[in-house]
Motif scaffolding. Sequence first.
Motif, PDB file in Angstrom:
ATOM      1  N   ALA A  66       6.375   4.097  -9.064  1.00 32.01           N
ATOM      2  CA  ALA A  66       6.482   2.633  -9.127  1.00 32.01           C
ATOM      3  C   ALA A  66       5.905   1.912  -7.921  1.00 32.01           C
ATOM      4  O   ALA A  66       6.273   0.790  -7.641  1.00 32.01           O
ATOM      5  N   VAL A  67       5.007   2.529  -7.198  1.00 33.84           N
ATOM      6  CA  VAL A  67       4.508   1.934  -5.960  1.00 33.84           C
ATOM      7  C   VAL A  67       3.067   1.451  -6.136  1.00 33.84           C
ATOM      8  O   VAL A  67       2.286   2.057  -6.849  1.00 33.84           O
ATOM      9  N   ASP A  68       2.750   0.322  -5.512  1.00 31.82           N
ATOM     10  CA  ASP A  68       1.410  -0.254  -5.571  1.00 31.82           C
ATOM     11  C   ASP A  68       0.863  -0.460  -4.159  1.00 31.82           C
ATOM     12  O   ASP A  68       1.615  -0.530  -3.188  1.00 31.82           O
ATOM     13  N   SER A  69      -0.444  -0.604  -4.063  1.00 32.77           N
ATOM     14  CA  SER A  69      -1.118  -1.017  -2.826  1.00 32.77           C
ATOM     15  C   SER A  69      -0.766  -0.140  -1.637  1.00 32.77           C
ATOM     16  O   SER A  69      -0.509  -0.624  -0.537  1.00 32.77           O
ATOM     17  N   THR A  70      -0.780   1.161  -1.861  1.00 40.46           N
ATOM     18  CA  THR A  70      -0.403   2.116  -0.828  1.00 40.46           C
ATOM     19  C   THR A  70      -1.561   3.075  -0.572  1.00 40.46           C
ATOM     20  O   THR A  70      -2.254   3.476  -1.499  1.00 40.46           O
ATOM     21  N   VAL A  71      -1.733   3.452   0.696  1.00 36.18           N
ATOM     22  CA  VAL A  71      -2.743   4.435   1.076  1.00 36.18           C
ATOM     23  C   VAL A  71      -2.016   5.673   1.573  1.00 36.18           C
ATOM     24  O   VAL A  71      -1.210   5.586   2.507  1.00 36.18           O
ATOM     25  N   GLY A  86      -0.593  11.707  -6.697  1.00 37.62           N
ATOM     26  CA  GLY A  86      -0.169  10.594  -7.533  1.00 37.62           C
ATOM     27  C   GLY A  86       0.304  11.024  -8.903  1.00 37.62           C
ATOM     28  O   GLY A  86       0.230  10.260  -9.864  1.00 37.62           O
ATOM     29  N   LEU A  87       0.824  12.231  -9.007  1.00 38.61           N
ATOM     30  CA  LEU A  87       1.185  12.836 -10.284  1.00 38.61           C
ATOM     31  C   LEU A  87       2.088  11.961 -11.156  1.00 38.61           C
ATOM     32  O   LEU A  87       1.911  11.879 -12.361  1.00 38.61           O
ATOM     33  N   SER A  88       3.058  11.265 -10.559  1.00 38.86           N
ATOM     34  CA  SER A  88       4.036  10.502 -11.340  1.00 38.86           C
ATOM     35  C   SER A  88       3.674   9.037 -11.536  1.00 38.86           C
ATOM     36  O   SER A  88       4.417   8.299 -12.176  1.00 38.86           O
ATOM     37  N   LEU A  89       2.564   8.580 -10.979  1.00 36.81           N
ATOM     38  CA  LEU A  89       2.180   7.175 -11.136  1.00 36.81           C
ATOM     39  C   LEU A  89       1.995   6.846 -12.610  1.00 36.81           C
ATOM     40  O   LEU A  89       1.388   7.606 -13.351  1.00 36.81           O
ATOM     41  N   ASP A  90       2.524   5.699 -13.008  1.00 41.66           N
ATOM     42  CA  ASP A  90       2.466   5.306 -14.411  1.00 41.66           C
ATOM     43  C   ASP A  90       2.226   3.804 -14.511  1.00 41.66           C
ATOM     44  O   ASP A  90       3.164   3.024 -14.594  1.00 41.66           O
ATOM     45  N   GLY A  91       0.972   3.409 -14.433  1.00 44.92           N
ATOM     46  CA  GLY A  91       0.644   1.994 -14.572  1.00 44.92           C
ATOM     47  C   GLY A  91       0.613   1.222 -13.267  1.00 44.92           C
ATOM     48  O   GLY A  91       0.344   0.028 -13.258  1.00 44.92           O
TER      49      GLY A  91
END
Length: 135
Positions: A31-36, A9-14
């Motif tokens: 930019a992704v949410d609710s992902t496994v 998840g290195l690039s996750l931002d918020g």
Amino acid sequence: NTLVGFQAGLSLDGETDNTVLGYNALGGSSAVDSTVVIGYNAGDAAMTAAGDGNVLIGHSAGSAMTSAAGAVAVGYQALVASVTGLGNTAIGYEAMATDTGYGDECTAVGYRALKAHAADTDAHGQNTAVGHSAR
């Protein structure tokens, strides 16, 4: 977010509600949410907000996805080439491995099931294949 693993998840931002485990898993997405995402390099492309809600489990599972949504990929390189496919389910070693995203709403279960699937245009999908190398 729950992130475990080197560059997971290195690039996750918020973004929120992601569960990520593995080396570089979900590494390029910001930019992704609710992902496994579980597995080495699983889901490591630049997944956009359009790709919310995917479940990717296995080495390189869904590693090319950018805007594919509602996908379930379980197995080594399951949906590995899919970029934009919607609502696909691929379970098994290399299941739907060569589909680049035109095939929507396909179900592939088994070793290399629908591996060579290549829809010629968007929305050509809705295929079901069950079994060893099923086409």
